[in-house]
Design an enzyme around this catalytic site. Structure first.
Site, short mmCIF file in Angstrom:
data_model
loop_
_atom_site.label_atom_id
_atom_site.label_comp_id
_atom_site.label_asym_id
_atom_site.label_seq_id
_atom_site.Cartn_x
_atom_site.Cartn_y
_atom_site.Cartn_z
N ASP A 136 11.79 -9.75 -6.95
CA ASP A 136 10.62 -8.94 -7.28
C ASP A 136 10.97 -7.46 -7.16
OD1 ASP A 136 8.06 -8.60 -8.15
OD2 ASP A 136 7.15 -8.79 -6.16
N HIS A 143 2.20 2.75 -8.80
CA HIS A 143 1.93 1.90 -7.63
C HIS A 143 2.76 2.38 -6.43
CE1 HIS A 143 1.35 -1.65 -5.11
NE2 HIS A 143 2.66 -1.75 -5.02
N GLN A 253 2.16 -7.97 6.17
CA GLN A 253 3.22 -7.09 5.64
C GLN A 253 3.44 -5.87 6.54
OE1 GLN A 253 2.39 -6.04 1.57
NE2 GLN A 253 4.25 -4.86 1.29
N THR A 270 3.02 -17.19 -5.55
CA THR A 270 3.09 -16.24 -6.67
C THR A 270 2.65 -17.03 -7.90
OG1 THR A 270 5.00 -15.16 -5.64
CG2 THR A 270 4.63 -14.72 -7.98
#
Ligand SMILES: *[C@@H]1O[C@H](CO)[C@@H](O)[C@H](O)[C@H]1NC(C)=O
Ligand SMILES: *[C@@H]1O[C@H](CO)[C@@H](O)[C@H](O)[C@H]1NC(C)=O
Length: 432
Positions: A136, A143, A253, A270
């Site tokens: 990824d 972003h 996270q 995902t």
């Protein structure tokens, strides 16, 4: 765009126009073996049945390789390379074109139509490829800037290395799921009070569950271990594209990601859209992406300047009471790095890519409000809430929320669309 007309009635707003021909893996209640198909209008054409009934007899090349249509994944087809993908797609477009010399193959063969053309509502989609590795990237510059601003302020939002290399983390392939698969809210370690000392985490279901709107790319032909893929030949390694939702537990996270990057915050699921849109179907929609002012190392310099894709992207949030709100509208042009740059960088170390490997673009966000691809950005880190139709508000996802990602290129009558990437959040598993 001058898309030829099909003898099969295809609605003008169908994402699966004659200009598309996306590939997927399907099964039906009467035949539960997963097998390759293409989507066209309201139908799937079962390629195992079509190929076994001499559907490809007008092309000796395709006819000699129909074994790729008798598999339970598209890996063998992906590995057969761009020229073959192009030949099969063009052939199938001819099969469905009104007045084409191929009309005897399906248009005039009602018996084969009855067997091979299956209404989309009667099929079940499976993962299109067996995914060996999933990487990824973080190519969505807006972003990266928005999230960097939340954590470090606008001056230091982008790290100095950001414009020099397309950075990525190695994701988890086993939990990539096809659209429609529900996901459990993950458990994890969370630091509830970041100011308290000593720092003691709490073990709890994630409370800050988020989405990430991304584009996914499947590798076709790979490379040998120790070899680099030349950036100007990288396009030849692209099989096609899907929509992707990289579900993210922000609170997990925050506590875990320094210094090795996301782990449990992203490995619980995902979601990808079911149909792979071939690189060739999107070739007419190539355009310029975000400009990178940084002088690049030679292995990242491309001859082709139009290597971004003009794909319209939208995110819907549907609450458990059934109210739907489109919470974001953006476009895959909003990437700093192109797919060939990601391929060249991934393999510059000699890392081998394999057919069926999946790349994520990173979250795609525009510059204006309402164009961001994650909730974290839309709520400015938690300062504001998103107002939903029906009167509810959201900062992060609640149990029972459904996220639908849509994407398409082109105009009505010739749309090149993906089919939605949908997922609903189920409550966390009970622990005893
Ligand atoms: C990028 O650069 C920053 C600042 O120099 C550094 O802290 C960070 O570790 C680098 N990140 C990566 C992924 O190399
Ligand atoms: C949407 O929200 C409204 C107001 O809360 C509610 O009356 C309605 O039942 C909800 N569901 C749908 C499908 O509109």
């Amino acid at each position: 765009m001058s898309t030829p007309k099909s003898w099969l009635p295809i609605a003008a707003n169908s994402p699966f126009s004659l200009a598309n021909i996306p590939f997927g893996i399907i099964s039906t209640t009467s035949n539960q073996d997963p097998r390759p198909a293409v989507a066209i209008g309201e139908y799937a054409l079962d390629l195992s049945i079509f190929s076994q009934n001499e559907g490809f007899c007008a092309s000796p090349t395709i006819q000699s390789k129909t074994a790729v249509f008798l598999q339970s994944t598209l890996n063998a087809f992906a590995a057969s390379g761009r020229p073959f993908h192009r030949e099969v797609r063009t052939y199938l477009q001819n099969v469905f074109t009104e007045g084409s010399p191929y009309s005897n193959l399906l248009e005039a063969n009602k018996e084969l139509q009855a067997k091979a053309l299956i209404p989309l509502e009667d099929i079940k989609n499976h993962l299109p490829l067996a995914i060996g590795d999933y990487t990824d990237f973080f190519a969505g510059k807006n972003h990266a800037f928005n999230v960097g601003t939340l954590f470090r302020g606008p001056q230091n939002a982008l790290q100095p290395n950001y414009t020099h290399l397309p950075v990525a983390y190695h994701g988890r392939a086993s939990s990539v799921v096809v659209s429609g698969t529900p996901l459990r809210r993950p458990w994890g370690q969370i630091l509830l009070d970041s100011t308290a000392e000593p720092k003691i985490p709490t073990f709890t279901p994630a409370r800050r569950l988020d989405i990430e709107l991304e584009l996914g790319m499947f590798v076709g032909i790979g490379n040998e271990l120790g070899e680099q893929i030349d950036i100007n030949k990288a396009e030849e390694h692209i099989f096609g594209y899907v929509l992707m939702n990289d579900w993210s537990a922000r609170d997990v996270q925050t506590w875990e990601y320094v210094p090795l990057g996301p782990f449990n915050a992203k490995n619980f699921g995902t979601t990808i859209s079911p149909w792979v849109v071939l690189a060739d179907a999107l070739a007419p929609f190539k355009t310029t992406g975000l400009k990178n002012e940084t002088p690049l190392q030679s292995y990242l310099q491309e001859d082709e300047q139009n290597n971004a894709l003009d794909i319209n992207l939208e995110i819907d949030l549907t609450t458990s009471s059934g109210n739907t709100t489109t919470i974001s509208r953006t476009n895959s042009r909003k990437l700093l790095w192109s797919w060939p740059q990601m391929i060249a960088h991934h393999s510059v170390s000699g890392c081998n890519l394999r057919p069926g490997d999946l790349f994520g673009s990173g979250t795609i966000s525009g510059e204006e409000p309402g164009t961001q691809g994650s909730l974290l950005e839309q709520i400015q880190g938690g300062k504001v809430a998103i107002k939903l139709n029906g009167g509810e508000e959201r900062k992060f996802l609640q149990d029972g929320d459904t996220i639908t990602i849509r994407g398409w290129s082109g105009e009505e009558g010739g749309l090149v669309g993906f089919g939605d990437a949908v997922g609903v959040i189920l409550p966390a598993v009970e622990r005893v």
